[in-house]
Motif scaffolding. Structure first.
Motif, PDB file in Angstrom:
ATOM      1  N   SER A 154       0.653  -1.193  -0.040  1.00  0.00           N
ATOM      2  CA  SER A 154       0.012   0.238  -0.114  1.00  0.00           C
ATOM      3  C   SER A 154       1.049   1.276  -0.098  1.00  0.00           C
ATOM      4  O   SER A 154       1.910   1.354   0.508  1.00  0.00           O
ATOM      5  CB  SER A 154      -0.821  -0.142   1.137  1.00  0.00           C
ATOM      6  OG  SER A 154      -0.214   0.485   2.366  1.00  0.00           O
TER       7      SER A 154
ATOM      8  N   SER B  15       6.133  -5.782   0.791  1.00  0.00           N
ATOM      9  CA  SER B  15       5.467  -6.589   2.002  1.00  0.00           C
ATOM     10  C   SER B  15       6.349  -7.780   2.369  1.00  0.00           C
ATOM     11  O   SER B  15       6.341  -8.394   3.384  1.00  0.00           O
ATOM     12  CB  SER B  15       4.167  -7.181   1.546  1.00  0.00           C
ATOM     13  OG  SER B  15       3.980  -7.972   0.538  1.00  0.00           O
TER      14      SER B  15
ATOM     15  N   SER C  87       5.975  -3.886   6.377  1.00  0.00           N
ATOM     16  CA  SER C  87       4.496  -3.589   5.935  1.00  0.00           C
ATOM     17  C   SER C  87       3.430  -3.951   6.948  1.00  0.00           C
ATOM     18  O   SER C  87       3.738  -4.959   7.591  1.00  0.00           O
ATOM     19  CB  SER C  87       4.108  -4.230   4.690  1.00  0.00           C
ATOM     20  OG  SER C  87       2.867  -4.418   4.411  1.00  0.00           O
ATOM     21  N   LYS C  88       2.617  -2.857   7.309  1.00  0.00           N
ATOM     22  CA  LYS C  88       1.704  -3.217   8.518  1.00  0.00           C
ATOM     23  C   LYS C  88       0.298  -3.310   7.915  1.00  0.00           C
ATOM     24  O   LYS C  88      -0.607  -3.346   8.691  1.00  0.00           O
ATOM     25  CB  LYS C  88       1.964  -2.088   9.672  1.00  0.00           C
ATOM     26  CG  LYS C  88       3.172  -2.308  10.377  1.00  0.00           C
ATOM     27  CD  LYS C  88       3.280  -1.331  11.554  1.00  0.00           C
ATOM     28  CE  LYS C  88       4.710  -1.331  12.292  1.00  0.00           C
ATOM     29  NZ  LYS C  88       4.914  -0.325  13.250  1.00  0.00           N
ATOM     30  N   GLU C  89       0.077  -2.807   6.585  1.00  0.00           N
ATOM     31  CA  GLU C  89      -1.288  -2.481   6.165  1.00  0.00           C
ATOM     32  C   GLU C  89      -1.631  -3.976   5.668  1.00  0.00           C
ATOM     33  O   GLU C  89      -0.988  -4.836   4.949  1.00  0.00           O
ATOM     34  CB  GLU C  89      -1.330  -1.666   5.077  1.00  0.00           C
ATOM     35  CG  GLU C  89      -0.597  -0.393   5.401  1.00  0.00           C
ATOM     36  CD  GLU C  89      -1.613   0.332   6.384  1.00  0.00           C
ATOM     37  OE1 GLU C  89      -2.702  -0.009   6.565  1.00  0.00           O
ATOM     38  OE2 GLU C  89      -1.179   1.312   6.698  1.00  0.00           O
ATOM     39  N   ASN C  90      -2.997  -4.328   5.907  1.00  0.00           N
ATOM     40  CA  ASN C  90      -3.726  -5.401   5.456  1.00  0.00           C
ATOM     41  C   ASN C  90      -4.180  -5.251   4.180  1.00  0.00           C
ATOM     42  O   ASN C  90      -4.663  -4.376   3.591  1.00  0.00           O
ATOM     43  CB  ASN C  90      -4.845  -5.927   6.504  1.00  0.00           C
ATOM     44  CG  ASN C  90      -5.729  -6.884   5.815  1.00  0.00           C
ATOM     45  OD1 ASN C  90      -6.433  -6.786   4.792  1.00  0.00           O
ATOM     46  ND2 ASN C  90      -5.635  -7.974   6.591  1.00  0.00           N
ATOM     47  N   PHE C  91      -3.613  -6.301   3.249  1.00  0.00           N
ATOM     48  CA  PHE C  91      -3.723  -6.008   1.791  1.00  0.00           C
ATOM     49  C   PHE C  91      -5.274  -5.938   1.376  1.00  0.00           C
ATOM     50  O   PHE C  91      -5.650  -4.976   0.645  1.00  0.00           O
ATOM     51  CB  PHE C  91      -3.311  -7.261   0.862  1.00  0.00           C
ATOM     52  CG  PHE C  91      -3.584  -7.248  -0.453  1.00  0.00           C
ATOM     53  CD1 PHE C  91      -2.939  -6.235  -1.260  1.00  0.00           C
ATOM     54  CD2 PHE C  91      -4.517  -7.992  -1.142  1.00  0.00           C
ATOM     55  CE1 PHE C  91      -3.252  -6.323  -2.806  1.00  0.00           C
ATOM     56  CE2 PHE C  91      -4.791  -7.981  -2.451  1.00  0.00           C
ATOM     57  CZ  PHE C  91      -4.120  -6.966  -3.144  1.00  0.00           C
ATOM     58  N   HIS C  92      -6.110  -6.794   1.635  1.00  0.00           N
ATOM     59  CA  HIS C  92      -7.651  -6.761   1.629  1.00  0.00           C
ATOM     60  C   HIS C  92      -8.276  -5.467   1.787  1.00  0.00           C
ATOM     61  O   HIS C  92      -9.161  -4.991   1.374  1.00  0.00           O
ATOM     62  CB  HIS C  92      -8.376  -7.962   2.061  1.00  0.00           C
ATOM     63  CG  HIS C  92      -7.963  -9.173   1.019  1.00  0.00           C
ATOM     64  ND1 HIS C  92      -6.885 -10.200   1.588  1.00  0.00           N
ATOM     65  CD2 HIS C  92      -8.247  -9.684   0.060  1.00  0.00           C
ATOM     66  CE1 HIS C  92      -6.701 -11.135   0.691  1.00  0.00           C
ATOM     67  NE2 HIS C  92      -7.668 -10.793  -0.448  1.00  0.00           N
ATOM     68  N   TYR C  93      -7.994  -5.015   3.099  1.00  0.00           N
ATOM     69  CA  TYR C  93      -8.443  -3.702   3.799  1.00  0.00           C
ATOM     70  C   TYR C  93      -8.154  -2.722   2.738  1.00  0.00           C
ATOM     71  O   TYR C  93      -8.970  -1.985   2.423  1.00  0.00           O
ATOM     72  CB  TYR C  93      -7.822  -3.386   5.110  1.00  0.00           C
ATOM     73  CG  TYR C  93      -8.102  -1.988   5.657  1.00  0.00           C
ATOM     74  CD1 TYR C  93      -9.501  -1.829   6.083  1.00  0.00           C
ATOM     75  CD2 TYR C  93      -7.331  -1.401   5.577  1.00  0.00           C
ATOM     76  CE1 TYR C  93     -10.147  -0.530   6.642  1.00  0.00           C
ATOM     77  CE2 TYR C  93      -7.553   0.263   6.188  1.00  0.00           C
ATOM     78  CZ  TYR C  93      -8.738   0.502   6.401  1.00  0.00           C
ATOM     79  OH  TYR C  93      -8.971   1.690   7.147  1.00  0.00           O
ATOM     80  N   LYS C  94      -6.878  -2.593   2.371  1.00  0.00           N
ATOM     81  CA  LYS C  94      -6.381  -1.476   1.493  1.00  0.00           C
ATOM     82  C   LYS C  94      -6.924  -1.787   0.189  1.00  0.00           C
ATOM     83  O   LYS C  94      -7.181  -0.583  -0.538  1.00  0.00           O
ATOM     84  CB  LYS C  94      -4.872  -1.636   1.367  1.00  0.00           C
ATOM     85  CG  LYS C  94      -4.215  -1.021   2.777  1.00  0.00           C
ATOM     86  CD  LYS C  94      -4.630   0.458   2.844  1.00  0.00           C
ATOM     87  CE  LYS C  94      -4.111   1.079   3.982  1.00  0.00           C
ATOM     88  NZ  LYS C  94      -4.421   2.403   4.286  1.00  0.00           N
TER      89      LYS C  94
END
Length: 302
Positions: A206, A232, A284-291
């Motif tokens: 993200s 990621s 990377s701390k962001e959730n792929f599906h959320y983003k």
């Protein structure tokens, strides 16, 4: 570290990465300057940014910066349509050399260069910064020339260069000719669209994670003179990305297998990110599906 009154210059500040960096820097009380060829699109215009227009391929153009003093420079610039080999080479390599020549005696604290996974060429993943590179396309070659040039200047004269090799970045405000926004828009329009078998595996990151990495570089003197992978460290099959987008939008019909894979295309691309963790304390701390959902909502206009 307080960024108040610190001046940051973003080369290509009207582009995808540059826009998000400028937006984040404004929120952290930087004085933000953008240097780019053209004005920002309406959706990427930011109140509070000082927009300066010029071309890094032209040394004389950089004289427009003479009235300002900068603490940090981030080079997100470069010709995006890689079909034109001369413009690609001139912007990504010669433009970088011109920036160095301009800033080498300006006592900046950091010069952050946006590198690319394309610099590695067709190599087995996970891709480590220490492996021998062998890019095949003009974009990868130009980026690698810029990387090697900056590292040489960093070693010999102490120029504060940092190279961040980005992998597949996505998010809101990205141009629609990139993989994820392209698929999203095809699906939103309910189109049939041709694609390969999409068995390739890619690392998607993200834009928010990328911006965090850039800002961390401003605080980490240990990052100077280093190449650092920013990804990621995980892969997702392209076919799954497409089917997930279809599930969310509930429209779109891909014609898998209509486009042949290029013979020189890597089936699996992802980085080793140990260096980013060690030097920047970043991952990377962001959730792929959320983003992905957030990105789809952006293109829906929500």
């Amino acid at each position: 570290m307080s960024y108040k009154k610190k001046n940051i210059l973003i080369i290509g500040g009207t582009g995808f990465v540059g826009f998000h960096l400028a937006k984040s820097c404004l929120s952290k009380n930087f004085n933000v300057f953008s240097f780019s060829i053209s004005k920002p699109k309406n959706k990427r215009h930011l109140k509070g940014v000082k927009y300066i227009f010029g071309n890094i391929r032209n040394k004389k153009s950089l004289k427009k910066l003479n009235n300002y003093k900068f603490n940090y420079v981030v080079n997100c610039g470069g010709y995006v349509d890689h079909i034109n080999k001369k413009k690609t080479y001139d912007s990504h390599f010669n433009g970088c050399v011109n920036l160095y020549e301009y800033f080498k005696d300006k006592n900046i604290l950091a010069f952050i260069q946006m590198g690319s996974s394309s610099e590695y060429g067709k190599k087995n993943s996970p891709l480590k910064e220490s492996i021998r590179t062998n890019p095949k396309d003009i974009y990868g070659k130009s980026k690698l020339l810029a990387t090697n040039f900056l590292l040489k200047k960093s070693r010999k004269s102490g120029f504060p260069a940092i190279i961040l090799r980005l992998f597949q970045v996505f998010g809101p405000f990205q141009d629609k000719n990139r993989f994820i926004p392209l698929v999203i828009n095809e699906c939103l329009n309910g189109n049939k669209f041709d694609c390969s078998e999409c068995t390739q595996k890619r690392d998607f990151l993200s834009i928010d994670d990328v911006i965090k990495a850039i800002l961390l570089c401003l605080k980490k003197k240990k990052a100077i003179g280093q190449i650092i992978n920013i990804g990621s460290g995980k892969t997702i099959v392209l076919k799954k990305v497409i089917t997930d987008i279809i599930k969310i939008i509930k429209k779109g019909e891909p014609n898998f297998g209509k486009i042949k894979l290029r013979s020189d295309e890597n089936k699996i691309i992802y980085p080793d990110i140990k260096k980013a963790r060690k030097i920047l304390n970043w991952k990377s701390k962001e959730n792929f599906h959320y983003k992905l959902n957030k990105t789809i909502n952006f293109y829906k206009g929500k």
